[in-house]
Enzyme design. Structure first.
Site, PDB file in Angstrom:
ATOM      1  N   SER A  40       6.706   1.300   7.459  1.00  0.00           N
ATOM      2  CA  SER A  40       5.324   1.719   7.726  1.00  0.00           C
ATOM      3  C   SER A  40       4.471   0.632   8.372  1.00  0.00           C
ATOM      4  O   SER A  40       3.398   0.916   8.893  1.00  0.00           O
ATOM      5  CB  SER A  40       4.656   2.166   6.427  1.00  0.00           C
ATOM      6  OG  SER A  40       4.735   1.130   5.463  1.00  0.00           O
ATOM      7  N   ASP A 338      -5.075   0.171   2.384  1.00  0.00           N
ATOM      8  CA  ASP A 338      -4.898   1.215   1.365  1.00  0.00           C
ATOM      9  C   ASP A 338      -4.119   0.754   0.142  1.00  0.00           C
ATOM     10  O   ASP A 338      -3.554   1.566  -0.573  1.00  0.00           O
ATOM     11  CB  ASP A 338      -4.207   2.430   1.988  1.00  0.00           C
ATOM     12  CG  ASP A 338      -2.813   2.093   2.515  1.00  0.00           C
ATOM     13  OD1 ASP A 338      -2.375   0.930   2.399  1.00  0.00           O
ATOM     14  OD2 ASP A 338      -2.142   3.006   3.040  1.00  0.00           O
ATOM     15  N   HIS A 341      -0.898  -1.497   2.773  1.00  0.00           N
ATOM     16  CA  HIS A 341      -0.902  -1.801   4.210  1.00  0.00           C
ATOM     17  C   HIS A 341      -2.172  -2.532   4.603  1.00  0.00           C
ATOM     18  O   HIS A 341      -3.199  -2.374   3.952  1.00  0.00           O
ATOM     19  CB  HIS A 341      -0.771  -0.501   5.004  1.00  0.00           C
ATOM     20  CG  HIS A 341       0.410   0.312   4.577  1.00  0.00           C
ATOM     21  ND1 HIS A 341       0.312   1.326   3.655  1.00  0.00           N
ATOM     22  CD2 HIS A 341       1.719   0.220   4.906  1.00  0.00           C
ATOM     23  CE1 HIS A 341       1.520   1.847   3.435  1.00  0.00           C
ATOM     24  NE2 HIS A 341       2.388   1.189   4.189  1.00  0.00           N
TER      25      HIS A 341
END
Ligand SMILES: *[C@@H]1O[C@H](CO)[C@@H](O)[C@H](O)[C@H]1NC(C)=O
Ligand SMILES: *[C@@H]1O[C@H](CO)[C@@H](O)[C@H](O)[C@H]1NC(C)=O
Length: 368
Positions: A40, A338, A341
């Site tokens: 991610s 978040d 990240h």
């Protein structure tokens, strides 16, 4: 311990041939394409495409709010590190590979990274640790997809080598989820990932070697971020023991774990350099790059580097970031987006540190 599916055995045999065939190193730091692998921290839309109609917070604002102004598959508010590499090298932003795997010509490269990807195959964890990794991708799968695309856009060994010799390969960050998925449940004994860490690094190294055997000449290998400073870890592993925290209030044990991974990865990079003369393998020190935000947040206009911009009411603003939770301020006042990240702002600063130094053993812009 157990089988290494992402194994280096076959690869070693092939690398002798690769050495004999080694093309003349590309000169001048210009690349026609970037090919990226990862999770991610790198994905620019593969997971979003893959989940189809399933609900996911990344399909909703505030994901994507800053640069694109709409959710776009990046797991942050704006651009990720690879976007800044592409911009710096004068290339368009990398398209995710999966939507065009069967048809795209990828004139500027492709991004094989998938949010949630692990390095080792999930069977490795099932077999050796009776542990289920719910990962949508892993390095074997990304490599298989990469080979499939190469066989179509540059068929034949010579054409593949030529294409890769003028490409930059970004190998990661990858491996973070091999640990995240274990650590995020505080009931799992935290020592276990130290046992499989060498296999994670071997897997990354074996994938690197395969990419080199295909013809890659310039590769960037990023290390892990300091996970002990991540809001999600600070919240899941909150402790009453003062000594569990360093002077910056990051969790010592988890930061030391990141450093162990990074040390092993650097050693693997050194080994691969000696086995592949003429291939440039750059280690990108994401750990130190990210520590800047914790060490001198005011220098970057960051209010509190240990809390998430988007999240719940818990300590460190932990909890899900989605369209129902709160934004605690403008993302450019935060390093963390978040809980897991970083913000676009933080990613840009990390990318600059790799492009211009000091957070790469050879800064990308000084490679040639
Ligand atoms: C594996 O884990 C499951 C629960 O996730 C458990 O029911 C099972 O007994 C475990 N198997 C072994 C061999 O430990
Ligand atoms: C919020 O997200 C959910 C799915 O997670 C979606 O069904 C809903 O429409 C979204 N609401 C708004 C206002 O975007």
């Amino acid at each position: 311990m157990g089988s290494r599916r992402c194994s280096s055995a076959v690869v070693l045999a092939i690398s002798v041939v690769a050495l004999l065939n080694a093309a003349v190193a590309l000169c001048g730091c210009s690349y026609k394409r970037i090919f990226a692998f990862g999770d991610s921290l790198v994905d620019t839309g593969n997971l979003l495409y893959s989940i189809g109609n399933s609900a996911s917070p990344i399909k909703e604002l505030p994901y994507g709010m800053t640069f694109f102004k709409h959710p776009n598959g990046r797991v942050t508010d704006g651009r990720v590190v690879v976007d800044f590499y592409a911009e710096a090298l004068g290339l368009p932003l990398l398209p995710p590979s999966i939507p065009e795997e069967a048809s795209g010509q990828f004139p500027n490269g492709a991004n094989f990274a998938v949010a949630g990807a692990i390095a080792l195959p999930p069977e490795y964890y099932k077999t050796n640790y009776n542990f289920t990794m719910n990962a949508p991708s892993n390095l074997d799968r990304q490599l298989a997809s990469f080979k499939k695309v190469l066989a179509r856009i540059a068929p034949g060994d010579g054409a593949t080598r030529a294409l890769l010799s003028e490409s930059l390969v970004l190998m990661g960050e990858i491996g973070g989820n091999d640990y995240n998925f274990w650590f995020i449940d505080p009931r799992n004994p935290r020592e276990t990932p130290e046992k499989y860490l060498p296999d994670v690094v071997t897997c990354i190294g074996a994938t690197l070697q395969e990419v080199i055997n295909l013809g890659a000449r310039t590769i960037v290998v990023p290390g892990k971020f300091p996970i002990g400073c991540l809001p999600a870890y600070l919240s899941a592993h909150e402790s009453k023991v003062t000594d569990d925290y360093d002077e910056l209030h990051c969790l010592k044990w988890y930061n030391e774990f990141s450093q162990k991974h990074n040390l092993a990865l650097r050693q693997e990079v050194v080994r691969l350099r000696s086995q592949n003369p003429g291939v440039k393998i750059v280690y990108a020190d994401y750990y130190s790059a990210a520590m800047q935000f914790v060490q001198k947040p005011q220098a970057y206009g960051i209010a509190d580097p240990l809390v998430a911009c988007c999240g719940g009411n818990g300590p460190y603003h932990s909890g899900a970031c989605n369209n129902k939770t709160k934004l605690w301020g403008s993302p450019d006042r935060f390093a963390n987006w978040d809980g897991l990240h970083m913000t676009e702002k933080a990613y840009k600063i990390v990318a600059d540190g790799v492009l211009d130094g000091p957070f790469a053993d050879t800064p990308l812009r000084h490679l040639c």
